[in-house]
Design an enzyme around this catalytic site. Structure first.
Site, PDB file in Angstrom:
ATOM      1  N   CYS A 138       7.755  -5.440   0.505  1.00 32.05           N
ATOM      2  CA  CYS A 138       6.983  -6.447   1.248  1.00 32.05           C
ATOM      3  C   CYS A 138       7.702  -7.793   1.342  1.00 32.05           C
ATOM      4  O   CYS A 138       7.622  -8.470   2.370  1.00 32.05           O
ATOM      5  CB  CYS A 138       5.596  -6.616   0.649  1.00 32.05           C
ATOM      6  SG  CYS A 138       5.573  -7.070  -1.091  1.00 32.05           S
ATOM      7  N   ASP A 381       0.806 -10.175   7.588  1.00 33.29           N
ATOM      8  CA  ASP A 381       0.821  -9.328   6.396  1.00 33.29           C
ATOM      9  C   ASP A 381       1.693  -8.093   6.637  1.00 33.29           C
ATOM     10  O   ASP A 381       1.447  -7.329   7.573  1.00 33.29           O
ATOM     11  CB  ASP A 381      -0.616  -8.902   6.059  1.00 33.29           C
ATOM     12  CG  ASP A 381      -0.738  -8.216   4.712  1.00 33.29           C
ATOM     13  OD1 ASP A 381       0.304  -7.879   4.113  1.00 33.29           O
ATOM     14  OD2 ASP A 381      -1.872  -8.001   4.256  1.00 33.29           O
ATOM     15  N   HIS A 383       1.873  -5.490   4.713  1.00 35.11           N
ATOM     16  CA  HIS A 383       1.363  -4.343   3.970  1.00 35.11           C
ATOM     17  C   HIS A 383       0.600  -3.356   4.852  1.00 35.11           C
ATOM     18  O   HIS A 383      -0.596  -3.120   4.687  1.00 35.11           O
ATOM     19  CB  HIS A 383       0.455  -4.814   2.827  1.00 35.11           C
ATOM     20  CG  HIS A 383       1.157  -5.642   1.820  1.00 35.11           C
ATOM     21  ND1 HIS A 383       1.293  -7.010   1.943  1.00 35.11           N
ATOM     22  CD2 HIS A 383       1.804  -5.299   0.675  1.00 35.11           C
ATOM     23  CE1 HIS A 383       1.986  -7.469   0.913  1.00 35.11           C
ATOM     24  NE2 HIS A 383       2.299  -6.458   0.134  1.00 35.11           N
TER      25      HIS A 383
END
Length: 498
Positions: A138, A381, A383
């Site tokens: 990430c 993000d 993820h």
């Protein structure tokens, strides 16, 4: 001043995605998550000598990859609420969402950012069995997004917007008026004063987007002409070994800092990986990356990196040749948690045109911060697991590289370790950057700013051999005159030497 290691801001308190306590860092990754595999290990001296994974490692990696692909392969859709009476800041631009035109401007600006997430089923990373970065990559993805934003500003027309952003109509956010005695907080109201009654369901901005998108932007022709550059830029971040800023290249460069596929990467290490990736590639000839040292940007070091006239023999002072530069500043905004005194300073930095975002996140969760509204950060993000894109196909889809759902989180959940990015196209822009950032830094209530700009070079302050272009291991060396103040700090606990 906030003292920090020049090349490795590591987390003392909360960490990011899959950051581990030192005592567990030596364990195999498969034994550290919620999906614990406790398979017997039989060392194979021949494989240890070559560094190749054995069959047991391959099996565990496949099982772990399968689990992470399931874990990050789906997401719960939730609408983010925005206050229509308060401006939203997005990478130096401000939007007051009290009209359809402003909502559309914000929507286009957000969707046009390049979104880089977990990918699966890409070619195996060299020296490992990984074919996905789910669960560990990430921070690398956040770093890719930061660099991608710098490249957008560098290569695309000013205020460029993705012409095909209109096809992403499922924009999940709503506009609210602030809480008042007449209306309970958190209850949606008509966004633009439409005469809908209480029995009429509130429309989200996604329902309104097609209506206002019918208006032709004056820049749309210009933006459409720049689409080949947009496509080419995205391919540079592809998950294939040849891609100059793809995961394969970044992991390979990270080996020089003792990192490997499956490891956790901190925001400072990623900053140096990006610097080396840009210096290594042949696709960019007029862009450099400078990484600050000890929370200090040494102006003369930037000049030596960017002023091409200095490399001429003899130097030509009249030459206008100047490389554009991305400046990355690893910082730590507190100890175990974010120091609230720095919040106003972070806001002022994100308001600057020269800011290209912040890579950091919240504990155990790396994010790419691109703006804020009131006391909440706006972010992208990484993820979310998506299948790898085959760039060999003609007219491959860009949809998976653009996000339609803005998300927010409170400032107080932000992890104190992060890297701030800036961009300057030429020498004049660099001088303006130094001035504007200096004003933003002075807004903190703390005695010492987050970082500083100083005249001279790093070697003038006892940092010989430790400049932004240095590829060897970094050491933490305090400039003269700073020793007295730093003695009261637990330096050995906060610094990681690369």
């Amino acid at each position: 001043m906030n003292t920090v290691s020049p090349s490795a801001v590591q987390y003392v308190g909360g960490g990011m995605q899959d950051e581990l306590v030192e005592s567990r860092r030596q364990q195999p990754l498969e034994q550290q998550g919620s999906f614990s595999l406790r398979l017997p290990q039989t060392p194979d001296p021949s494989r240890e000598a070559t560094g190749e994974p054995d069959e047991m490692d391959k099996l565990k990696a496949k099982l772990m990859s399968a689990w992470n692909n399931v874990k990050y392969g789906w997401t719960v859709k939730s609408k983010t609420s925005f206050n229509k009476m308060s401006p939203v800041t997005l990478l130096g631009h401000s939007y007051l969402l009290n009209s359809e035109d402003e909502v559309e401007r914000f929507r286009l600006a957000f969707v046009s950012r390049i979104w880089l997430t977990y990918r699966r089923e890409f070619p195996q990373l060299e020296g490992s069995t990984w074919t996905t970065d789910c669960g560990w990559g990430c921070m690398l993805r956040s770093g890719q997004m930061l660099l991608a934003q710098g490249l957008l500003v560098h290569l695309m027309p000013r205020d460029w917007a993705w012409p095909d952003a209109q096809q992403l109509t499922d924009v999940d956010f709503e506009v609210f008026r602030p809480r008042s005695p007449a209306r309970a907080g958190g209850v949606p109201i008509p966004s633009f004063g439409s005469p809908r009654g209480s029995n009429t369901p509130e429309k989200s901005l996604s329902d309104q987007a097609p209506k206002c998108s019918q208006k032709q932007r004056p820049e749309s022709v210009r933006d459409r002409q720049a689409e080949p550059i947009h496509h080419n830029l995205v391919t540079w971040f592809g998950d294939q070994p040849p891609a100059p800023f793809g995961l394969h290249q970044l992991v390979e460069i990270g080996k020089g800092s003792g990192k490997k596929a499956g490891d956790w990467y901190g925001p400072s290490i990623v900053a140096h990986i990006l610097r080396k990736a840009v210096a290594k590639t042949s696709v960019l000839h007029n862009l450099a990356v400078y990484v600050a040292q000890d929370c200090t940007v040494y102006k003369e070091d930037v000049v030596h990196l960017c002023d091409l006239s200095l490399s001429q023999t003899p130097p030509d002072p009249s030459s206008q040749a100047w490389k554009s530069v991305i400046i990355l500043v690893p910082v730590r905004l507190g100890g175990e948690a974010l120091n609230p005194s720095y919040i106003e300073c972070v806001k002022n930095i994100l308001k600057l045109d020269c800011c290209i975002g912040i890579i950091g996140g919240k504990p155990k969760h790396s994010l790419y911060f691109i703006g804020f509204q009131d006391e909440q950060l706006l972010y992208l993000d990484p993820h979310y697991s998506q299948p790898v894109v085959d760039f060999s196909q003609v007219n491959f889809s860009l949809e998976s590289f653009h996000c339609s759902s803005p998300k927010k989180m409170p400032f107080n959940r932000m992890d104190p370790s992060c890297t701030i990015g800036f961009y300057a196209k030429n020498k004049k822009d660099f001088e303006s950057l130094c001035s504007a950032v200096g004003v933003a830094l002075s807004s903190t209530k703390e005695k010492y700013p987050i970082f500083t700009f100083v005249e001279g070079q790093g070697q003038d302050y006892g940092l010989e051999g430790h400049c932004s272009n240095h590829s060897g291991p970094a050491a933490h060396i305090l400039p003269p005159g700073k020793l007295g103040r730093s003695n009261s700090r637990r330096i050995s606990d906060e610094f990681v030497f690369l």
